[in-house]
Design an enzyme around this catalytic site. Structure first.
Site, short mmCIF file in Angstrom:
data_model
loop_
_atom_site.label_atom_id
_atom_site.label_comp_id
_atom_site.label_asym_id
_atom_site.label_seq_id
_atom_site.Cartn_x
_atom_site.Cartn_y
_atom_site.Cartn_z
N ASN A 189 0.88 -1.17 0.00
CA ASN A 189 0.00 0.00 0.00
C ASN A 189 0.93 1.22 0.00
O ASN A 189 1.40 1.65 1.04
CB ASN A 189 -0.88 -0.08 1.25
CG ASN A 189 -1.80 1.12 1.40
OD1 ASN A 189 -1.73 2.07 0.63
ND2 ASN A 189 -2.65 1.05 2.42
N ARG A 220 -2.62 -1.91 -3.36
CA ARG A 220 -3.70 -0.94 -3.28
C ARG A 220 -3.42 0.13 -4.33
O ARG A 220 -2.36 0.77 -4.31
CB ARG A 220 -3.73 -0.32 -1.90
CG ARG A 220 -4.83 0.67 -1.73
CD ARG A 220 -4.76 1.29 -0.37
NE ARG A 220 -5.94 2.09 -0.12
CZ ARG A 220 -6.25 2.57 1.07
NH1 ARG A 220 -5.49 2.31 2.10
NH2 ARG A 220 -7.32 3.29 1.22
N HIS A 244 -11.92 4.84 -0.37
CA HIS A 244 -11.97 3.94 0.80
C HIS A 244 -12.70 2.64 0.47
O HIS A 244 -13.26 1.98 1.36
CB HIS A 244 -12.65 4.62 2.01
CG HIS A 244 -11.81 5.67 2.67
ND1 HIS A 244 -12.32 6.85 3.14
CD2 HIS A 244 -10.49 5.71 2.93
CE1 HIS A 244 -11.36 7.59 3.67
NE2 HIS A 244 -10.23 6.92 3.55
N ARG A 255 -7.42 17.55 5.54
CA ARG A 255 -8.16 17.92 4.31
C ARG A 255 -9.46 18.62 4.66
O ARG A 255 -10.09 18.29 5.66
CB ARG A 255 -8.48 16.65 3.50
CG ARG A 255 -7.27 16.03 2.85
CD ARG A 255 -7.63 14.74 2.16
NE ARG A 255 -6.87 13.63 2.69
CZ ARG A 255 -7.16 12.35 2.51
NH1 ARG A 255 -8.21 12.01 1.79
NH2 ARG A 255 -6.42 11.40 3.04
N GLU A 301 -8.19 -3.56 5.52
CA GLU A 301 -7.99 -3.38 4.09
C GLU A 301 -6.93 -4.34 3.56
O GLU A 301 -7.03 -4.81 2.42
CB GLU A 301 -7.58 -1.92 3.81
CG GLU A 301 -8.72 -0.94 4.08
CD GLU A 301 -8.25 0.48 4.34
OE1 GLU A 301 -7.52 0.70 5.33
OE2 GLU A 301 -8.62 1.38 3.58
#
Ligand code: ADP
Length: 392
Positions: free
Chosen positions: A8, A91, A179, A239, A377
Protein backbone atom coordinates in the site's frame (compact mmCIF):
# COMPACT_ATOMS: atom_id res chain seq x y z
CA UNK A 1 6.41 -22.07 0.83
CA UNK A 2 4.24 -19.67 -1.22
CA UNK A 3 3.40 -16.40 0.49
CA UNK A 4 1.38 -13.32 -0.43
CA UNK A 5 2.67 -9.79 -0.08
CA UNK A 6 0.37 -6.77 0.15
CA UNK A 7 1.70 -3.31 -0.70
CA UNK A 8 0.00 0.00 0.00
CA UNK A 9 2.22 2.78 -1.36
CA UNK A 10 1.55 6.37 -0.28
CA UNK A 11 3.57 9.47 -1.15
CA UNK A 12 6.17 8.87 1.56
CA UNK A 13 5.17 5.54 3.12
CA UNK A 14 4.94 1.94 1.97
CA UNK A 15 2.74 -0.22 4.19
CA UNK A 16 3.06 -3.95 3.64
CA UNK A 17 1.73 -7.27 4.88
CA UNK A 18 2.93 -10.86 4.64
CA UNK A 19 0.27 -13.58 4.42
CA UNK A 20 0.14 -17.35 3.96
CA UNK A 21 -2.52 -18.31 1.39
CA UNK A 22 -4.63 -20.27 3.97
CA UNK A 23 -8.26 -21.37 3.80
CA UNK A 24 -10.86 -19.96 3.77
CA UNK A 25 -8.85 -16.75 4.24
CA UNK A 26 -5.17 -15.80 3.92
CA UNK A 27 -3.42 -15.93 7.29
CA UNK A 28 -1.67 -12.77 8.48
CA UNK A 29 2.00 -13.45 9.35
CA UNK A 30 3.31 -9.90 9.73
CA UNK A 31 2.67 -6.26 8.85
CA UNK A 32 5.12 -3.42 8.45
CA UNK A 33 5.85 0.04 7.14
CA UNK A 34 8.65 1.83 5.33
CA UNK A 35 8.37 5.43 6.48
CA UNK A 36 9.73 8.73 5.13
CA UNK A 37 10.62 7.48 1.65
CA UNK A 38 12.86 10.04 -0.08
CA UNK A 39 14.59 11.21 3.08
CA UNK A 40 17.78 10.25 4.90
CA UNK A 41 15.76 9.71 8.05
CA UNK A 42 13.76 6.72 6.80
CA UNK A 43 12.46 3.93 9.00
CA UNK A 44 11.49 0.30 8.44
CA UNK A 45 9.31 -1.57 10.89
CA UNK A 46 7.96 -5.11 10.84
CA UNK A 47 5.71 -6.70 13.44
CA UNK A 48 4.60 -10.34 13.56
CA UNK A 49 0.89 -11.15 13.87
CA UNK A 50 1.42 -12.01 17.56
CA UNK A 51 2.85 -8.52 18.18
CA UNK A 52 6.55 -9.51 18.26
CA UNK A 53 8.70 -6.73 16.79
CA UNK A 54 10.74 -8.35 13.99
CA UNK A 55 12.49 -5.18 12.84
CA UNK A 56 12.64 -1.55 13.90
CA UNK A 57 15.28 0.38 11.98
CA UNK A 58 15.47 4.15 11.96
CA UNK A 59 17.76 6.77 10.46
CA UNK A 60 18.20 4.88 7.19
CA UNK A 61 18.13 6.31 3.67
CA UNK A 62 15.23 5.09 1.52
CA UNK A 63 15.76 6.96 -1.73
CA UNK A 64 12.54 6.10 -3.61
CA UNK A 65 9.78 3.50 -3.97
CA UNK A 66 12.17 1.04 -5.62
CA UNK A 67 14.43 1.29 -2.60
CA UNK A 68 11.41 0.88 -0.33
CA UNK A 69 10.31 -2.33 -2.07
CA UNK A 70 13.93 -3.55 -1.86
CA UNK A 71 13.94 -2.85 1.87
CA UNK A 72 10.68 -4.80 2.23
CA UNK A 73 12.06 -7.75 0.28
CA UNK A 74 15.23 -7.86 2.34
CA UNK A 75 13.27 -7.74 5.57
CA UNK A 76 10.76 -10.37 4.50
CA UNK A 77 13.57 -12.68 3.37
CA UNK A 78 15.42 -12.21 6.66
CA UNK A 79 12.33 -12.72 8.78
CA UNK A 80 10.71 -15.51 6.72
CA UNK A 81 13.64 -17.28 5.00
CA UNK A 82 11.48 -20.01 3.48
CA UNK A 83 8.84 -17.62 2.12
CA UNK A 84 8.54 -17.46 -1.66
CA UNK A 85 6.48 -14.41 -2.72
CA UNK A 86 4.06 -15.95 -5.23
CA UNK A 87 1.61 -13.04 -5.46
CA UNK A 88 1.73 -9.33 -4.68
CA UNK A 89 -1.50 -7.42 -4.06
CA UNK A 90 -1.39 -3.64 -4.51
CA UNK A 91 -3.70 -0.94 -3.28
CA UNK A 92 -4.21 1.37 -6.27
CA UNK A 93 -6.31 4.41 -5.58
CA UNK A 94 -7.91 4.91 -9.01
CA UNK A 95 -9.37 2.36 -11.37
CA UNK A 96 -11.34 4.87 -13.46
CA UNK A 97 -15.03 4.76 -14.31
CA UNK A 98 -15.36 1.11 -15.32
CA UNK A 99 -13.17 -1.17 -13.20
CA UNK A 100 -15.26 -2.65 -10.40
CA UNK A 101 -13.08 -5.68 -9.56
CA UNK A 102 -9.41 -6.34 -8.74
CA UNK A 103 -7.28 -6.73 -11.88
CA UNK A 104 -4.25 -8.86 -12.73
CA UNK A 105 -1.44 -6.47 -13.67
CA UNK A 106 0.93 -6.48 -16.60
CA UNK A 107 3.29 -3.64 -17.51
CA UNK A 108 0.89 -2.68 -20.34
CA UNK A 109 -1.99 -2.54 -17.89
CA UNK A 110 0.05 -0.35 -15.54
CA UNK A 111 0.57 2.04 -18.48
CA UNK A 112 -3.20 2.14 -19.03
CA UNK A 113 -3.74 2.99 -15.35
CA UNK A 114 -1.43 6.00 -15.80
CA UNK A 115 -4.32 7.77 -17.60
CA UNK A 116 -5.87 8.23 -14.12
CA UNK A 117 -2.81 9.96 -12.66
CA UNK A 118 -4.29 13.42 -13.34
CA UNK A 119 -7.38 12.36 -11.34
CA UNK A 120 -5.31 11.37 -8.27
CA UNK A 121 -1.92 13.09 -8.69
CA UNK A 122 -0.93 12.69 -5.04
CA UNK A 123 -1.54 8.92 -4.93
CA UNK A 124 -1.75 7.14 -8.29
CA UNK A 125 1.88 7.78 -9.42
CA UNK A 126 3.18 6.39 -6.09
CA UNK A 127 0.87 3.37 -6.26
CA UNK A 128 2.07 2.56 -9.78
CA UNK A 129 5.72 3.16 -8.83
CA UNK A 130 5.20 0.51 -6.13
CA UNK A 131 3.77 -1.89 -8.74
CA UNK A 132 6.72 -1.45 -11.12
CA UNK A 133 9.20 -1.85 -8.27
CA UNK A 134 7.48 -5.08 -7.18
CA UNK A 135 7.44 -6.39 -10.78
CA UNK A 136 11.18 -5.75 -11.02
CA UNK A 137 11.88 -7.47 -7.68
CA UNK A 138 9.40 -10.37 -8.01
CA UNK A 139 9.33 -11.02 -11.78
CA UNK A 140 7.63 -14.41 -11.39
CA UNK A 141 4.97 -13.30 -8.93
CA UNK A 142 1.35 -12.66 -9.88
CA UNK A 143 0.63 -8.91 -9.45
CA UNK A 144 -2.89 -7.76 -8.62
CA UNK A 145 -4.38 -4.27 -8.23
CA UNK A 146 -7.24 -3.52 -5.82
CA UNK A 147 -8.84 -0.15 -6.49
CA UNK A 148 -10.24 2.24 -3.91
CA UNK A 149 -12.82 3.38 -6.46
CA UNK A 150 -14.04 -0.12 -7.47
CA UNK A 151 -16.61 -0.65 -4.69
CA UNK A 152 -18.51 2.48 -5.75
CA UNK A 153 -18.80 1.79 -9.45
CA UNK A 154 -22.43 0.68 -9.05
CA UNK A 155 -23.66 4.14 -7.96
CA UNK A 156 -26.85 5.36 -9.58
CA UNK A 157 -26.17 8.10 -12.12
CA UNK A 158 -27.36 10.90 -9.80
CA UNK A 159 -24.68 9.87 -7.26
CA UNK A 160 -22.05 9.50 -9.98
CA UNK A 161 -22.23 12.90 -11.66
CA UNK A 162 -21.86 16.63 -10.99
CA UNK A 163 -24.15 19.20 -12.57
CA UNK A 164 -21.45 20.31 -15.00
CA UNK A 165 -21.95 20.23 -18.77
CA UNK A 166 -22.15 16.55 -19.76
CA UNK A 167 -18.88 16.64 -21.67
CA UNK A 168 -17.05 16.69 -18.32
CA UNK A 169 -18.77 13.50 -17.17
CA UNK A 170 -17.69 11.87 -20.42
CA UNK A 171 -14.12 13.09 -19.79
CA UNK A 172 -14.17 11.36 -16.42
CA UNK A 173 -15.13 14.17 -14.05
CA UNK A 174 -17.36 11.98 -11.84
CA UNK A 175 -18.06 11.23 -8.21
CA UNK A 176 -15.82 8.19 -7.88
CA UNK A 177 -15.75 7.66 -4.12
CA UNK A 178 -12.79 6.15 -2.24
CA UNK A 179 -11.97 3.94 0.80
CA UNK A 180 -13.50 1.12 -1.24
CA UNK A 181 -11.29 -1.61 0.25
CA UNK A 182 -12.47 -0.73 3.74
CA UNK A 183 -16.13 -0.71 2.65
CA UNK A 184 -15.64 -3.98 0.81
CA UNK A 185 -14.30 -5.53 4.01
CA UNK A 186 -17.22 -4.21 6.10
CA UNK A 187 -19.77 -5.44 3.53
CA UNK A 188 -18.18 -8.92 3.60
CA UNK A 189 -18.19 -8.92 7.40
CA UNK A 190 -21.89 -7.96 7.49
CA UNK A 191 -22.75 -10.63 4.92
CA UNK A 192 -21.24 -13.24 7.24
CA UNK A 193 -22.18 -11.95 10.68
CA UNK A 194 -25.28 -9.81 10.14
CA UNK A 195 -27.04 -11.04 6.97
CA UNK A 196 -30.23 -9.10 7.74
CA UNK A 197 -28.30 -5.83 7.97
CA UNK A 198 -26.28 -6.72 4.89
CA UNK A 199 -29.54 -6.99 2.97
CA UNK A 200 -30.74 -3.66 4.40
CA UNK A 201 -29.68 0.02 4.49
CA UNK A 202 -26.36 0.67 6.19
CA UNK A 203 -24.24 3.78 6.58
CA UNK A 204 -20.56 2.99 7.16
CA UNK A 205 -18.42 5.74 8.69
CA UNK A 206 -14.74 5.20 7.85
CA UNK A 207 -13.16 7.75 10.18
CA UNK A 208 -9.36 7.75 10.04
CA UNK A 209 -6.90 10.42 8.98
CA UNK A 210 -8.88 10.30 5.76
CA UNK A 211 -12.60 10.05 6.43
CA UNK A 212 -15.72 9.28 4.41
CA UNK A 213 -19.16 7.72 4.60
CA UNK A 214 -20.61 5.05 2.35
CA UNK A 215 -24.32 4.34 2.06
CA UNK A 216 -24.92 0.65 1.27
CA UNK A 217 -28.08 -1.12 0.21
CA UNK A 218 -27.97 -4.89 -0.12
CA UNK A 219 -24.20 -4.75 0.39
CA UNK A 220 -23.69 -2.41 -2.60
CA UNK A 221 -22.52 1.20 -2.48
CA UNK A 222 -25.31 3.65 -3.26
CA UNK A 223 -23.51 6.88 -2.27
CA UNK A 224 -20.20 8.13 -0.93
CA UNK A 225 -19.28 11.46 0.66
CA UNK A 226 -16.03 11.44 -1.34
CA UNK A 227 -16.39 12.35 -4.97
CA UNK A 228 -13.99 13.17 -7.80
CA UNK A 229 -11.16 13.35 -5.30
CA UNK A 230 -10.51 12.24 -1.74
CA UNK A 231 -11.03 15.87 -0.65
CA UNK A 232 -14.81 15.94 -0.68
CA UNK A 233 -17.29 15.23 2.10
CA UNK A 234 -16.22 15.07 5.73
CA UNK A 235 -13.52 17.21 7.28
CA UNK A 236 -10.39 15.08 7.78
CA UNK A 237 -7.06 15.24 9.58
CA UNK A 238 -5.61 17.79 7.17
CA UNK A 239 -8.16 17.92 4.31
CA UNK A 240 -11.06 20.37 4.03
CA UNK A 241 -13.91 18.09 3.12
CA UNK A 242 -16.84 19.74 1.34
CA UNK A 243 -16.01 23.30 0.26
CA UNK A 244 -18.00 25.82 -1.76
CA UNK A 245 -16.22 25.98 -5.16
CA UNK A 246 -16.63 29.75 -4.82
CA UNK A 247 -13.91 29.63 -2.15
CA UNK A 248 -11.50 28.24 -4.75
CA UNK A 249 -12.43 31.03 -7.18
CA UNK A 250 -11.79 33.57 -4.43
CA UNK A 251 -8.41 32.03 -3.56
CA UNK A 252 -7.34 32.06 -7.20
CA UNK A 253 -8.82 35.34 -8.38
CA UNK A 254 -8.58 37.56 -5.30
CA UNK A 255 -5.66 36.08 -3.35
CA UNK A 256 -3.71 34.99 -6.43
CA UNK A 257 -2.87 31.57 -5.01
CA UNK A 258 -1.20 29.16 -7.44
CA UNK A 259 -2.53 25.68 -8.14
CA UNK A 260 0.29 24.09 -6.15
CA UNK A 261 -0.36 26.39 -3.19
CA UNK A 262 -4.07 25.52 -3.21
CA UNK A 263 -3.28 21.79 -3.35
CA UNK A 264 -1.15 22.16 -0.22
CA UNK A 265 -3.80 24.26 1.52
CA UNK A 266 -6.66 21.85 0.81
CA UNK A 267 -4.80 18.57 1.37
CA UNK A 268 -2.23 19.35 4.06
CA UNK A 269 -3.16 22.45 6.05
CA UNK A 270 -6.92 22.25 6.53
CA UNK A 271 -9.36 19.93 8.31
CA UNK A 272 -8.78 19.24 12.01
CA UNK A 273 -5.28 20.73 11.78
CA UNK A 274 -6.40 23.93 10.09
CA UNK A 275 -9.39 24.46 12.36
CA UNK A 276 -7.56 23.74 15.61
CA UNK A 277 -4.10 25.09 14.85
CA UNK A 278 -3.03 22.32 17.22
CA UNK A 279 -2.91 18.94 15.48
CA UNK A 280 -4.46 16.67 12.86
CA UNK A 281 -4.55 13.84 15.40
CA UNK A 282 -7.85 13.17 17.18
CA UNK A 283 -6.14 11.86 20.33
CA UNK A 284 -4.14 15.09 20.69
CA UNK A 285 -7.21 17.23 20.06
CA UNK A 286 -9.35 15.37 22.59
CA UNK A 287 -6.63 15.83 25.22
CA UNK A 288 -6.06 19.52 24.40
CA UNK A 289 -7.35 22.38 26.55
CA UNK A 290 -7.24 24.74 23.57
CA UNK A 291 -10.82 25.87 22.73
CA UNK A 292 -10.01 25.73 19.01
CA UNK A 293 -9.24 22.02 19.41
CA UNK A 294 -12.68 21.46 20.95
CA UNK A 295 -14.28 23.43 18.10
CA UNK A 296 -12.45 21.34 15.50
CA UNK A 297 -13.67 18.12 17.16
CA UNK A 298 -17.20 19.49 17.28
CA UNK A 299 -17.11 20.55 13.61
CA UNK A 300 -15.89 17.05 12.67
CA UNK A 301 -18.83 15.33 14.43
CA UNK A 302 -21.40 17.88 13.24
CA UNK A 303 -20.49 17.34 9.59
CA UNK A 304 -20.55 13.56 9.99
CA UNK A 305 -24.05 13.70 11.49
CA UNK A 306 -25.20 16.03 8.70
CA UNK A 307 -23.87 13.71 5.99
CA UNK A 308 -25.45 10.67 7.67
CA UNK A 309 -28.75 12.54 7.38
CA UNK A 310 -28.08 12.99 3.65
CA UNK A 311 -27.19 9.28 3.32
CA UNK A 312 -30.49 8.40 5.03
CA UNK A 313 -32.24 10.28 2.22
CA UNK A 314 -30.19 8.42 -0.40
CA UNK A 315 -30.98 5.06 1.23
CA UNK A 316 -34.61 5.78 2.14
CA UNK A 317 -33.86 5.20 5.85
CA UNK A 318 -31.14 3.62 7.95
CA UNK A 319 -31.09 0.13 9.50
CA UNK A 320 -27.56 0.40 10.88
CA UNK A 321 -24.64 2.76 11.36
CA UNK A 322 -21.17 1.18 11.41
CA UNK A 323 -18.11 2.99 12.80
CA UNK A 324 -14.68 1.92 11.58
CA UNK A 325 -10.99 3.03 11.17
CA UNK A 326 -8.79 4.81 13.75
CA UNK A 327 -11.28 7.39 15.04
CA UNK A 328 -14.42 5.33 14.39
CA UNK A 329 -13.03 2.33 16.26
CA UNK A 330 -11.38 4.19 19.13
CA UNK A 331 -12.96 7.57 19.80
CA UNK A 332 -16.01 7.03 22.05
CA UNK A 333 -16.28 10.83 22.16
CA UNK A 334 -16.78 11.09 18.38
CA UNK A 335 -19.29 8.22 18.31
CA UNK A 336 -21.24 9.85 21.12
CA UNK A 337 -21.16 13.30 19.54
CA UNK A 338 -22.34 11.94 16.17
CA UNK A 339 -25.12 9.72 17.55
CA UNK A 340 -26.38 12.45 19.91
CA UNK A 341 -27.29 14.46 16.79
CA UNK A 342 -29.17 11.57 15.16
CA UNK A 343 -31.99 10.89 17.59
CA UNK A 344 -34.41 12.02 14.86
CA UNK A 345 -33.48 8.85 12.94
CA UNK A 346 -34.37 6.75 16.02
CA UNK A 347 -30.68 6.21 16.69
CA UNK A 348 -29.39 5.93 20.26
CA UNK A 349 -26.37 4.32 21.87
CA UNK A 350 -25.63 2.89 25.31
CA UNK A 351 -23.05 5.11 27.05
CA UNK A 352 -21.34 2.23 28.88
CA UNK A 353 -21.19 0.02 25.80
CA UNK A 354 -19.74 2.99 23.89
CA UNK A 355 -17.09 3.66 26.53
CA UNK A 356 -16.18 -0.07 26.59
CA UNK A 357 -15.93 -0.10 22.79
CA UNK A 358 -18.44 -2.95 22.55
CA UNK A 359 -19.23 -4.29 19.10
CA UNK A 360 -22.93 -3.38 19.38
CA UNK A 361 -23.67 0.02 20.93
CA UNK A 362 -27.41 0.13 20.20
CA UNK A 363 -29.53 1.30 23.13
CA UNK A 364 -32.91 0.81 21.52
CA UNK A 365 -34.16 -2.67 20.54
CA UNK A 366 -36.30 -1.14 17.79
CA UNK A 367 -34.08 1.69 16.45
CA UNK A 368 -31.24 1.35 13.92
CA UNK A 369 -28.30 -0.75 15.13
CA UNK A 370 -24.99 1.00 15.87
CA UNK A 371 -21.91 -1.21 15.46
CA UNK A 372 -18.13 -0.83 15.78
CA UNK A 373 -16.35 -3.11 13.28
CA UNK A 374 -12.55 -2.88 12.88
CA UNK A 375 -11.67 -2.63 9.20
CA UNK A 376 -9.00 -4.73 7.48
CA UNK A 377 -7.99 -3.38 4.09
CA UNK A 378 -4.85 -5.55 3.95
CA UNK A 379 -6.98 -8.71 4.17
CA UNK A 380 -9.12 -7.53 1.24
CA UNK A 381 -5.94 -7.11 -0.85
CA UNK A 382 -4.55 -10.47 0.33
CA UNK A 383 -7.83 -12.23 -0.58
CA UNK A 384 -7.68 -10.75 -4.10
CA UNK A 385 -4.04 -11.80 -4.49
CA UNK A 386 -4.85 -15.34 -3.25
CA UNK A 387 -7.79 -15.62 -5.66
CA UNK A 388 -5.63 -14.49 -8.59
CA UNK A 389 -2.92 -16.96 -7.60
CA UNK A 390 -5.43 -19.80 -7.73
CA UNK A 391 -6.73 -18.58 -11.11
CA UNK A 392 -3.20 -18.16 -12.56
P1 ADP B 1 -5.14 6.42 8.36
O1 ADP B 1 -6.21 7.09 7.54
O2 ADP B 1 -3.83 7.14 8.34
O3 ADP B 1 -5.03 4.92 8.16
P2 ADP B 1 -6.17 5.67 10.99
O4 ADP B 1 -7.34 4.86 10.54
O5 ADP B 1 -5.02 4.96 11.62
O6 ADP B 1 -5.65 6.66 9.86
O7 ADP B 1 -6.73 6.77 12.04
C1 ADP B 1 -5.90 7.72 12.62
C2 ADP B 1 -6.77 8.58 13.54
O8 ADP B 1 -7.32 7.75 14.59
C3 ADP B 1 -5.96 9.68 14.24
O9 ADP B 1 -6.68 10.90 14.24
C4 ADP B 1 -5.86 9.15 15.66
O10 ADP B 1 -5.76 10.18 16.62
C5 ADP B 1 -7.20 8.43 15.80
N1 ADP B 1 -7.19 7.54 16.96
C6 ADP B 1 -6.48 6.41 17.14
N2 ADP B 1 -6.67 5.92 18.41
C7 ADP B 1 -7.52 6.78 19.02
C8 ADP B 1 -8.12 6.85 20.32
N3 ADP B 1 -7.86 5.92 21.24
N4 ADP B 1 -8.94 7.87 20.60
C9 ADP B 1 -9.20 8.83 19.68
N5 ADP B 1 -8.70 8.83 18.43
C10 ADP B 1 -7.85 7.82 18.11
Amino acid sequence: MSHLLTLNAGSSTLKFGVFEPGSPDPVDRATGIVDRIGSEDGAVKLKAADGTVLADRTGITVADHHAAVDAVLTLVQESFPSAEIAAVGHRVVHGGPDLDQPQRLTREFVDQLRQYEPFAPLHQPHNLAGVIAAMDRFPKAVQVACFDTAFHRCHPWESDTYALPRAYYDKGVRRYGFHGLSYHYIAGHLAQEEPDLYAGRVVVAHLGNGASLCGMKGGKSVASTMGFSALDGLAMGTRTGQLDPGVLLYLMQQEGLSGDRIVKLLYKESGLLGLSGVSNDMRTLQASENPHAAQAVSYFATRIAREIGAMAADLGGVDALVFTAGIGENSSHTREAVCARLGFLGLSIDAVQNENRARDLSASPTGPRVLVIPTNEELVIARAAAAELIAA
